[in-house]
Design an enzyme around this catalytic site. Structure first.
Site, PDB file in Angstrom:
ATOM      1  CB  CYS A  16       5.770   6.927   8.083  1.00 55.17           C
ATOM      2  SG  CYS A  16       7.469   7.326   7.659  1.00 55.17           S
TER       3      CYS A  16
ATOM      4  CG  HIS B 123       1.172   2.571   4.636  1.00 57.43           C
ATOM      5  ND1 HIS B 123      -0.195   2.640   4.559  1.00 57.43           N
ATOM      6  CD2 HIS B 123       1.412   1.403   5.272  1.00 57.43           C
ATOM      7  CE1 HIS B 123      -0.746   1.576   5.106  1.00 57.43           C
ATOM      8  NE2 HIS B 123       0.201   0.826   5.542  1.00 57.43           N
TER       9      HIS B 123
ATOM     10  CG  ASN C 246      -2.004  -1.072   1.111  1.00 61.41           C
ATOM     11  OD1 ASN C 246      -2.501  -1.373   0.020  1.00 61.41           O
ATOM     12  ND2 ASN C 246      -2.345  -1.685   2.236  1.00 61.41           N
TER      13      ASN C 246
END
Length: 426
Positions: free
Chosen positions: A360, A325, A323
């Site tokens: 993040c 991240h 995904n």
């Protein structure tokens, strides 16, 4: 009479048949005193003239040579085959006999299957007894509500304490969660997303995680991980884990987490659509969290309240999941980057509470902050538990994860003597 009997022994004489009035017998050959005729019906008549063998100097001499006898037999065979010629050669009757090849292949496969079934899958050691799930693929148990999977602790998964690292345990939890979705037939084209979630560009993100570790497994141990899901409020899902020693059934780790949905494109949280709810609710197990929820608020740290700060932390490409991240397990490693070394050397992580506040990205640069309790580094000899507060933030101050950890003293008897691997767990 003697010549007739001798000829009948080499040339079969069929029974005589009535000749056809309209046909004439044909004269074939004269074999030194024998006359053979072929009748119109195909029968062979042999007429032999008995003659006394000539004598030379008082000794009898045979007039019929072996070459003439062989020639007569060849001519008879050629005459007989001309009356019943073989069928003409076609494409079909020139093909090879494939049945022989198929029979050979079938025999080979049957022999291989027999040898495979005769293999001894029984373990060579009692502590490696994994007959139920020998390959660690996992299966659904307890009426379809619980997914169970076994993991063997590898040599590269243990740390300086000769026990499995916290990252290893967290990876086991994440792996069973994904395999649960896959085994249930709900895995779409995403990282744990169902087919309806994929249609709406939705993904799961974790917001809270609590972990309690009673004992760490060592190299060679086999752990059994059970996981189940249930509702959490109106728009959340709770996932529980229980990690046991496969050999003894002792509970090693308890973990509980809360997950919500986020739009993959807008990166904003979303409610659970009714279509998705219809997919996941049949698998909900109505049970309490396996970890007693810690209702204490996690503190916010800054440069003034933190005792230890680690800066310049940046994700690598391998830290990203599908995904795009940072993987949740990576956050835990970053949090422990700022934990004081004396605590890491004398204590082990016993409990952990995390709140995920922001994702993040691959270009982020982070800072890890840690604050210890009053009986922290200065009181390590007291053999008391130590509590730490943690914060993982971006360089601009935006919070990524807040956390709290509890550390208990290590005891040498749990790990064997210095320089040796620990004994097998009982």
């Amino acid at each position: 009479m003697v010549a007739t009997a001798a000829t009948s022994a080499f040339i079969p004489v069929p029974s005589p048949s009535a000749p056809d009035p309209g046909s004439k017998p044909k004269k074939l050959t004269n074999l030194g005193g024998m006359k053979s005729k072929l009748t119109s019906s195909g029968g062979l008549q042999v007429k032999a003239n008995a003659q006394a063998p000539p004598k030379i100097n008082g000794s009898s001499v045979s007039l019929t040579t072996p070459v003439e006898t062989v020639k007569h037999e060849v001519e008879m065979s050629s005459s007989s085959s001309s009356s019943s010629s073989p069928p003409p050669r076609t494409f079909i009757n020139t093909l090879p006999d494939w049945s022989m090849l198929l029979a050979a292949i079938t025999t080979i496969f049957l022999a291989a299957e027999k040898q495979w079934m005769m293999l001894d899958w029984k373990p060579r050691r009692p502590d490696m007894d994994m007959l139920i799930d020998p390959f660690g693929l996992g299966r659904i148990v307890q009426d379809g509500f619980v997914f169970r999977q076994n993991f063997s602790i590898r040599s590269y998964e243990i740390g300086a304490d000769r026990t499995a690292s916290i990252e290893t345990l967290m990876n086991h939890l994440q792996e069973t969660a994904l395999n649960h979705v896959k085994t249930a037939g709900l895995l779409g084209d995403g990282f744990g997303s169902t087919p309806e979630m994929c249609k709406k560009n939705l993904i799961w993100v974790v917001t809270r995680m609590q972990v309690e570790i009673d004992r760490y497994p060592t190299w060679g141990d086999v752990v059994q991980v059970d996981t189940s899901v249930g509702p959490s409020g109106k728009n959340g899902m709770r996932r529980n884990w229980l990690v046991r020693d496969y050999k003894t059934g002792e509970i090693l780790t308890r973990a509980s987490s809360v997950w919500v949905m986020m739009n993959k494109k807008t990166r904003k949280l979303s409610k659970i659509p009714e279509e998705v709810r219809g997919e996941i609710e049949p698998y909900f197990l109505d049970s309490d969290p396996v970890v007693e929820e810690d209702s204490r608020k996690l503190q916010k740290l800054d440069d003034n309240t933190a005792d230890y700060v680690r800066t310049g932390l940046a994700p690598r490409w391998s830290d990203l999941d599908v995904n795009q991240h940072v993987n949740n397990v990576k956050y835990i490693g970053w949090i422990l980057e700022s934990a004081p070394l004396p605590i890491l050397e004398s204590h082990e992580l016993a409990a952990m509470s995390l709140e995920y506040r922001r994702e993040c990205g691959k270009d982020s640069v982070l800072q890890s902050l840690t604050a210890t309790s009053s009986n922290g580094v200065g009181n390590l000899a007291s053999l008391a538990d130590i509590e730490c507060q943690h914060l993982l933030r971006l360089e601009d101050g935006a919070e990524i994860v807040r956390g709290r950890t509890v550390w208990r003293p290590k005891y040498a008897k749990n790990f064997g003597t210095s320089g040796q691997l620990p004994a097998e767990s009982a």
